[in-house]
Design an enzyme around this catalytic site. Structure first.
Site, mmCIF file in Angstrom:
data_model
loop_
_atom_site.group_PDB
_atom_site.id
_atom_site.type_symbol
_atom_site.label_atom_id
_atom_site.label_comp_id
_atom_site.label_asym_id
_atom_site.label_seq_id
_atom_site.Cartn_x
_atom_site.Cartn_y
_atom_site.Cartn_z
ATOM 1 N N CYS A 104 0.863 -1.184 0.000
ATOM 2 C CA CYS A 104 0.000 0.000 0.000
ATOM 3 C C CYS A 104 0.897 1.230 0.000
ATOM 4 O O CYS A 104 1.620 1.476 0.973
ATOM 5 C CB CYS A 104 -0.920 0.002 1.217
ATOM 6 S SG CYS A 104 -1.969 1.471 1.313
ATOM 7 N N CYS B 179 -5.100 6.557 -3.909
ATOM 8 C CA CYS B 179 -4.453 5.241 -3.880
ATOM 9 C C CYS B 179 -3.058 5.390 -4.472
ATOM 10 O O CYS B 179 -2.912 5.748 -5.650
ATOM 11 C CB CYS B 179 -5.265 4.217 -4.664
ATOM 12 S SG CYS B 179 -4.497 2.579 -4.725
#
Length: 260
Positions: A66, A199
């Site tokens: 991530c 993101c």
């Protein structure tokens, strides 16, 4: 009780803890109505000043990487005085990721090199065909460049694209709009979460597709719903830069503790 700290990067928010937890706790604490609320859950393990990151989506599913989470881990390490320099390394499921804390407080992460599986494969949903690039950067991303970011279209089709039977597992879906060669907008639907404000891995995957298909510059500004970040392509990987902020800290009482 579980001690936690909460951070965000471009509105992509994460709960960070420093101990192993029962995985059943994760969707409960990440719930925005009945828990603390977050897009993701991060366990930071410190083993003799070597830092490991275990990452989970809000529904408790595991993810290997991530990007925005790593930015928040960098802020966490700095805030808790766990590092004494402006460079840090975090071990992830897909290898070591190096980060830098910049003079303006922003954080840069070298996320490595995305791998393009294919470009512009046709994916049919109902009577509509999408041209999807499939890219891997720790997690799988579908990247779709549109003339403009049509909100109605994105909200209707993103969940269907994420779970489309053409893919062996659910994917993240990124809708992109080119403003100029050094400026793109991105909206991301993340598996296990839904639409998020930003993101990091999605931005890097979207960039490499845009560079390949549309000759984007090596340095690009990314506009998310949650603000802006910057990408730079270098020989050793894609570098993601943006602010990460501490939100709050607290204690979460587990269900068995509530009933004691």
């Amino acid at each position: 009780m579980l001690y936690f700290e909460k951070y965000e990067a471009n509105g992509n928010d994460f709960i960070i803890v420093n101990e192993i937890v029962d995985k059943a706790v994760i969707p409960k604490i990440c719930d925005r109505h009945f828990g603390v609320g977050s897009d993701g859950f991060i366990i930071v393990r410190n083993e003799n000043n070597t830092f490991y990151m275990d990452y989970y989506n809000a529904d408790g599913s595991r993810a290997s990487l991530c990007g925005n989470g790593l930015r928040c881990v960098g802020k966490y390490l700095q805030k808790n005085k766990l590092i004494d320099s402006n460079t840090f390394t975090v071990k992830t499921e897909v290898g070591d990721k190096v980060g830098f804390i910049n003079p303006d407080g922003s954080i840069t992460i070298n996320l490595g090199k995305p791998i393009i599986k294919y470009l512009n494969e046709e994916v049919r949903i109902e009577n509509r065909i999408f041209l999807v690039a499939l890219v891997e950067l720790g997690v799988w991303h579908g990247v779709i460049y549109l003339g403009n970011l049509d909100e109605e279209l994105m909200y209707k089709y993103a969940p269907l694209l994420s779970k489309h039977p053409q893919y062996s597992s659910h994917i993240n879906v990124n809708f992109c709009e080119i403003i100029s060669k050094d400026h793109i907008k991105i909206v991301t639907y993340e598996r296990g979460v839904g639409f998020t404000n930003a993101c990091g891995t999605g931005a890097c995957c979207s960039y490499i597709v845009g560079k390949t298909l549309y000759n984007l510059n090596n340095q690009v500004k990314i506009i998310f719903k949650g603000g802006e970040a910057f990408i730079e392509e270098k020989a050793d990987g894609i570098y993601l830069t943006g602010k990460a902020n501490f939100i709050c800290r607290g204690y979460y009482e587990r269900e068995e503790e509530q009933n004691a």
